[in-house]
Design a protein around this motif. Structure first.
Motif, mmCIF file in Angstrom:
data_model
loop_
_atom_site.group_PDB
_atom_site.id
_atom_site.type_symbol
_atom_site.label_atom_id
_atom_site.label_comp_id
_atom_site.label_asym_id
_atom_site.label_seq_id
_atom_site.Cartn_x
_atom_site.Cartn_y
_atom_site.Cartn_z
ATOM 1 N N VAL A 92 -6.355 1.190 23.261
ATOM 2 C CA VAL A 92 -6.122 2.399 24.059
ATOM 3 C C VAL A 92 -4.628 2.628 24.312
ATOM 4 N N ASN A 93 -3.811 1.590 24.101
ATOM 5 C CA ASN A 93 -2.368 1.781 24.215
ATOM 6 C C ASN A 93 -1.756 1.950 22.833
ATOM 7 N N VAL A 94 -0.788 2.850 22.737
ATOM 8 C CA VAL A 94 -0.060 3.013 21.475
ATOM 9 C C VAL A 94 0.642 1.686 21.188
ATOM 10 N N PRO A 95 0.405 1.071 20.029
ATOM 11 C CA PRO A 95 1.027 -0.223 19.729
ATOM 12 C C PRO A 95 2.552 -0.137 19.643
ATOM 13 N N ILE A 96 3.184 -1.293 19.813
ATOM 14 C CA ILE A 96 4.626 -1.406 19.614
ATOM 15 C C ILE A 96 4.830 -1.651 18.121
ATOM 16 N N TYR A 97 5.220 -0.632 17.388
ATOM 17 C CA TYR A 97 5.408 -0.761 15.942
ATOM 18 C C TYR A 97 6.774 -1.385 15.680
ATOM 19 N N GLN A 98 6.805 -2.723 15.753
ATOM 20 C CA GLN A 98 8.066 -3.447 15.643
ATOM 21 C C GLN A 98 8.429 -3.598 14.170
ATOM 22 N N THR A 99 8.911 -2.528 13.571
ATOM 23 C CA THR A 99 9.250 -2.569 12.154
ATOM 24 C C THR A 99 10.452 -1.677 11.894
ATOM 25 N N SER A 100 11.278 -2.078 10.945
ATOM 26 C CA SER A 100 12.435 -1.253 10.603
ATOM 27 C C SER A 100 12.134 -0.361 9.408
ATOM 28 N N THR A 101 11.097 -0.743 8.605
ATOM 29 C CA THR A 101 10.810 0.055 7.411
ATOM 30 C C THR A 101 9.311 0.100 7.153
ATOM 31 N N TYR A 102 8.886 0.950 6.237
ATOM 32 C CA TYR A 102 7.470 1.188 5.961
ATOM 33 C C TYR A 102 7.235 1.127 4.459
ATOM 34 N N ALA A 103 6.212 0.370 4.032
ATOM 35 C CA ALA A 103 5.894 0.274 2.606
ATOM 36 C C ALA A 103 5.449 1.637 2.088
ATOM 37 N N GLN A 104 5.954 1.997 0.915
ATOM 38 C CA GLN A 104 5.670 3.319 0.349
ATOM 39 C C GLN A 104 4.710 3.179 -0.832
ATOM 40 N N PRO A 105 3.662 3.998 -0.900
ATOM 41 C CA PRO A 105 2.677 3.890 -1.994
ATOM 42 C C PRO A 105 3.244 4.282 -3.353
ATOM 43 N N ALA A 106 4.260 5.121 -3.380
ATOM 44 C CA ALA A 106 4.829 5.548 -4.675
ATOM 45 C C ALA A 106 6.280 5.934 -4.443
ATOM 46 N N VAL A 107 7.064 5.927 -5.494
ATOM 47 C CA VAL A 107 8.493 6.246 -5.384
ATOM 48 C C VAL A 107 8.692 7.660 -4.839
ATOM 49 N N GLY A 108 9.483 7.737 -3.763
ATOM 50 C CA GLY A 108 9.796 9.054 -3.220
ATOM 51 C C GLY A 108 8.638 9.715 -2.487
ATOM 52 N N ARG A 109 7.540 8.949 -2.235
ATOM 53 C CA ARG A 109 6.410 9.552 -1.501
ATOM 54 C C ARG A 109 5.966 8.625 -0.374
ATOM 55 N N PRO A 110 6.820 8.468 0.655
ATOM 56 C CA PRO A 110 6.422 7.614 1.778
ATOM 57 C C PRO A 110 5.198 8.191 2.470
ATOM 58 N N LYS A 111 4.482 7.350 3.249
ATOM 59 C CA LYS A 111 3.384 7.894 4.069
ATOM 60 C C LYS A 111 4.016 8.810 5.107
ATOM 61 N N ARG A 112 3.907 8.497 6.391
ATOM 62 C CA ARG A 112 4.499 9.401 7.361
ATOM 63 C C ARG A 112 5.975 9.075 7.613
ATOM 64 N N TYR A 113 6.293 7.784 7.563
ATOM 65 C CA TYR A 113 7.653 7.344 7.898
ATOM 66 C C TYR A 113 8.259 6.586 6.726
ATOM 67 N N ASP A 114 9.572 6.630 6.568
ATOM 68 C CA ASP A 114 10.195 5.810 5.541
ATOM 69 C C ASP A 114 11.080 4.711 6.136
ATOM 70 N N TYR A 115 11.834 5.032 7.207
ATOM 71 C CA TYR A 115 12.776 4.075 7.784
ATOM 72 C C TYR A 115 12.819 4.363 9.287
ATOM 73 N N ALA A 116 12.920 3.331 10.126
ATOM 74 C CA ALA A 116 12.629 3.505 11.552
ATOM 75 C C ALA A 116 13.736 4.175 12.362
ATOM 76 N N ARG A 117 14.934 4.345 11.788
ATOM 77 C CA ARG A 117 15.912 5.167 12.516
ATOM 78 C C ARG A 117 15.415 6.607 12.555
ATOM 79 N N GLY A 118 14.779 7.024 11.445
ATOM 80 C CA GLY A 118 14.262 8.385 11.350
ATOM 81 C C GLY A 118 12.969 8.595 12.118
ATOM 82 N N GLY A 119 12.139 7.575 12.230
ATOM 83 C CA GLY A 119 10.881 7.762 12.936
ATOM 84 C C GLY A 119 10.133 6.473 13.168
#
Ligand code: PLP
Length: 382
Positions: free
Chosen positions: A29-56
């Motif tokens: 019920v609480n929004v988790p603490i997403y303690q990550t600086s980057t996000y794995a991308q399924p394909a080149v140039g097509r990140p899911k919602r976020y690519d790098y944590a400064r941006g989101g």
């Protein structure tokens, strides 16, 4: 019965639900603490919602979505501190532009303009914003921002947001309100005509003296786009843990603010009757010069009280004598704080037009029982 649209819900409900759906994987019920600086991308140039944590970051986004709803803005953006938020906002201006500041603006805001951004060509002027004629006269052709604080720090002066926003707009300037002291529970500047709200989330929004963070909120789509670009391009972003704590603070903002106001009202009434007290500054007192404007634009009068005593030495002695009120800078937490602004929070503005009386004591009235706080002050006043 269908659930009403989220923006039709009341303040207390939005603080707990907007941007805060149960998490998909396990239903937390609480929004988790997403303690990550980057996000794995399924394909080149097509990140899911976020690519790098400064941006989101999802934890940051939840906080931003909830705060935008509470202030009635189209978008909120979070920063690593209140001053980081301010610095990023000021980067929307260009060399030669000017900012008009109130004559008891938060000292850090003044320092940022006078001792940092002045060297980059950003000018500033200072005026008493409780006087609309003085404000009108102080606006220059280069003035791009009219910067309001209300209630002000530490004299708790009240500025008419609607009137100032109108004057700013007539001169082609934007109106910014530092809403740190009031919070959106008591005052919503965007609804009163302002263009941008600034917060030190460190204070009431966080509410527990356990984080440093800032935010900007606006109802101007174009400005929101520019600020979102700058949030990533400049990079003064908060970490996910702080965003989690700030979001937790928002959930109880309404109940905390009601109790802060009740405590401050009782403390101000006690001080107003005390023979050692020369003057009390609290907008809830009928004799306060800004009382009528505050009653119109705020839901209640806030948790900050300041008062003057007979001498500087007495102010220091009292501030060093309380037991429940901790002697400390900052404000807006559950614990009560006492300080002497002239040598402490406002030391950086000594000798400037922003100097405050050395006999002034500032209180942040916390959530302890008001009778215990009054007994503590009575003992310290002697
Ligand atoms: C504390 C404060 C700030 C600065 O915020 P930080 O989070 O300390 O950087 C700005 N404005 C007001 C009114 C404040 O009280």
């Amino acid at each position: 019965m269908a659930t009403p649209p989220r923006d039709a819900l009341r303040f207390e409900t939005r603080a707990i639900h907007v941007g805060q759906e149960p998490e998909e994987l396990y239903g937390a019920v609480n929004v988790p603490i997403y303690q990550t600086s980057t996000y794995a991308q399924p394909a080149v140039g097509r990140p899911k919602r976020y690519d790098y944590a400064r941006g989101g970051n999802p934890t940051r986004e939840a906080f931003q979505t909830a705060l935008a709803s509470l202030e009635g803005g189209v978008r909120a953006l979070a920063f690593g501190s209140g001053l980081a938020a301010e610095a990023t906002l000021l980067l929307t201006l260009s060399p030669g532009d000017r900012v008009l500041l109130p004559d008891d603006v938060y000292g850090g805001t003044y320092r940022l303009l006078a001792r940092v951004l002045a060297a980059w060509g950003l000018g500033h002027d200072v005026v008493d914003m409780t006087d609309p004629d003085a404000l009108r006269a102080a606006i220059r052709p280069e003035t791009r921002l009219v910067w309001i604080e209300t209630p002000t720090n530490p004299l708790l002066k009240i500025v008419d947001i609607g009137a100032c926003a109108e004057i700013a707009h007539a001169a082609g300037a934007r109106c910014v309100v530092d809403n740190t002291f009031a919070t959106p529970y008591l005052q919503r500047p965007l609804e009163l005509g302002a263009d941008v709200v600034v917060h030190s989330v460190t204070k009431y929004l966080g509410g527990h003296s356990d984080l440093v963070m800032g935010a900007l909120v606006t109802n101007d789509e174009e400005l929101a786009e520019r600020l979102a670009f700058l949030q990533n391009a400049v990079g003064a972003v908060p970490g996910p843990m702080d965003c989690y704590l700030a979001l937790r603070g928002l959930k109880t903002l309404a109940v905390r603010m009601r109790a802060h106001c009740e405590g401050a009202r009782a403390v101000a009434a006690f001080l107003a009757e005390h023979p050692r007290v020369v003057r009390v500054h609290y907008p809830g007192l009928p004799q306060h010069p800004g009382h009528a404007v505050a009653a119109r634009q705020m839901a209640d009068f806030g948790g900050m009280v300041s008062f003057e005593v007979g001498s500087e030495a007495e102010a220091v002695r009292i501030a060093e004598s309380t037991e429940l009120f901790f002697l400390a800078e900052s404000l807006g937490g559950v614990e009560s704080l006492i300080e002497v602004p002239a040598p402490m929070t406002h030391a950086s503005v000594a000798g400037s037009p922003l100097a405050v009386p050395p006999t002034l004591i500032r209180l942040s009235v916390g959530l302890e029982h008001p009778e215990d706080l009054i007994a503590d002050l009575a003992r310290a006043l002697g």
